[in-house]
Design a protein around this motif. Structure first.
Motif, PDB file in Angstrom:
ATOM      1  N   GLU A  89       0.818  -1.222   0.000  1.00 28.20           N
ATOM      2  CA  GLU A  89       0.000   0.000   0.000  1.00 28.20           C
ATOM      3  C   GLU A  89       0.851   1.271   0.000  1.00 28.20           C
TER       4      GLU A  89
ATOM      5  N   TYR B 241       1.195   0.335  -7.543  1.00 25.13           N
ATOM      6  CA  TYR B 241       2.130   1.291  -6.931  1.00 25.13           C
ATOM      7  C   TYR B 241       3.466   1.296  -7.687  1.00 25.13           C
TER       8      TYR B 241
ATOM      9  N   PRO C 140      -2.026   2.899 -12.040  1.00 24.75           N
ATOM     10  CA  PRO C 140      -2.485   3.286 -10.703  1.00 24.75           C
ATOM     11  C   PRO C 140      -3.680   4.231 -10.767  1.00 24.75           C
TER      12      PRO C 140
ATOM     13  N   GLN D 128      -3.310   6.345  -5.409  1.00 24.11           N
ATOM     14  CA  GLN D 128      -1.980   5.723  -5.382  1.00 24.11           C
ATOM     15  C   GLN D 128      -0.913   6.676  -5.897  1.00 24.11           C
TER      16      GLN D 128
END
Length: 318
Positions: free
Chosen positions: A14, A174, A284, A288
């Motif tokens: 994350e 990411y 993304p 993000q």
């Protein structure tokens, strides 16, 4: 024209780690949707002064640093996603110290396991499988060629299997945000969510390209071993293991050169790595990208850099 900003990064759970010179930052989107940022000093694992000025050796150092720092960043990001009941508990100083020792041991074990797995999967397994051809008295050249093809096949199969894991799709997004941020900056565009989203998610200095280069260079090097006519299995294995640092160093030097060159030959040689990146990156979303931008701005003054390399606000396109 595209310039080399010297920014490097890596996707974590994350979030993203971005490094520039002697600083790196980890930005993570927490469960409460806030962005947590941790800025750290970059210290080489090997600890040799001016190592980055020594060709080949600096590649070995960069690889080890990437592995250790990447694992550390992954561990740090994972802490935000512990079980809520555990995180809600009040912790004493002794509990915190014990937890820190546990995380350190886990990180060390992860790094060692990663190295052993890579060596076993991509170096030793192809060798042992191709060695079975000696039962049929096949020529050494054919055995070496089989080893080369097996090494490439195992690597590509590994990448395909990883790319199909549902849990890793967010990490790949990411990863794409990391590349897009760097491309946005290096093409002279202001680092905004809009500009990042329309930038390319492929980049010549990607670690995935490095891994592919390691595999390809190892194929060439091990094929050349055939001219020495080694007969001892232990010697064959020993030579392969000793050559790993050299192969990693050569791959790093090419990637370093490719990142700063737009020569047509370099562009052609970089295409396999760029093609592979399509497998390990995803587009993304804006959220993000915000995390990626936060990580960049924590360690890099992109505005000053762009003013120097793109005076007048000129952009080279993305």
């Amino acid at each position: 024209m595209q310039y080399n900003s010297g920014i490097g990064g890596q996707a974590v759970l994350e979030g993203i780690m971005m490094r520039h010179k002697d600083k790196y930052a980890i930005a993570v989107r927490k469960p409460d949707k806030e962005i947590a940022i941790d800025i750290r000093d970059y210290k080489s694992v090997i600890g040799i002064k001016n190592l980055n000025k020594i060709p080949i050796l600096r590649g070995v150092g960069a690889f080890l640093d990437s592995l250790v720092i990447g694992t550390s960043c992954l561990m740090w990001s994972a802490r935000f996603f512990d079980d809520e009941e555990e995180t809600a508990k009040a912790k004493t100083e002794e509990d915190k110290a014990k937890e820190e020792r546990t995380w350190h041991a886990l990180m060390t074990g992860t790094v060692i396991f990663s190295v052993l797995l890579s060596v076993g999967l991509f170096i030793l397994l192809p060798y042992f499988l191709s060695s079975l051809l000696r039962i049929f008295s096949c020529p050494e050249t054919l055995i070496l060629l089989a080893e080369a093809l097996l090494r490439i096949a195992i690597f590509l199969l590994y990448m395909v299997l990883i790319s199909r894991m549902k849990d890793i799709q967010t990490v790949f997004a990411y990863h794409g945000a990391e590349h897009k941020c760097i491309n946005c900056i290096e093409h002279g565009l202001p680092l905004t969510v809009e500009n990042v989203l329309k930038s390319s998610r492929q980049h010549k200095r990607c670690g995935t390209s490095f891994l592919l280069l390691v595999v390809m260079i190892s194929v060439i090097c091990f094929l050349l071993l055939g001219i020495f006519g080694l007969t001892s299995p232990l010697l064959r294995i020993g030579i392969r293991l000793l050559m790993i640092p050299v192969i990693a160093g050569l791959a790093y030097e090419f990637l370093r050169f490719a990142g700063a060159s737009s020569h047509c030959v370099v562009t052609v040689l970089s295409k396999p790595g760029l093609a592979l990146q399509k497998m390990v990156t995803r587009e993304p979303d804006a959220s993000q990208v915000e995390v990626a931008i936060a990580a960049v701005e924590a360690v890099f003054n992109w505005k000053a850099w762009e003013d120097e390399h793109f005076p007048g606000g000129e952009g080279a396109g993305a």
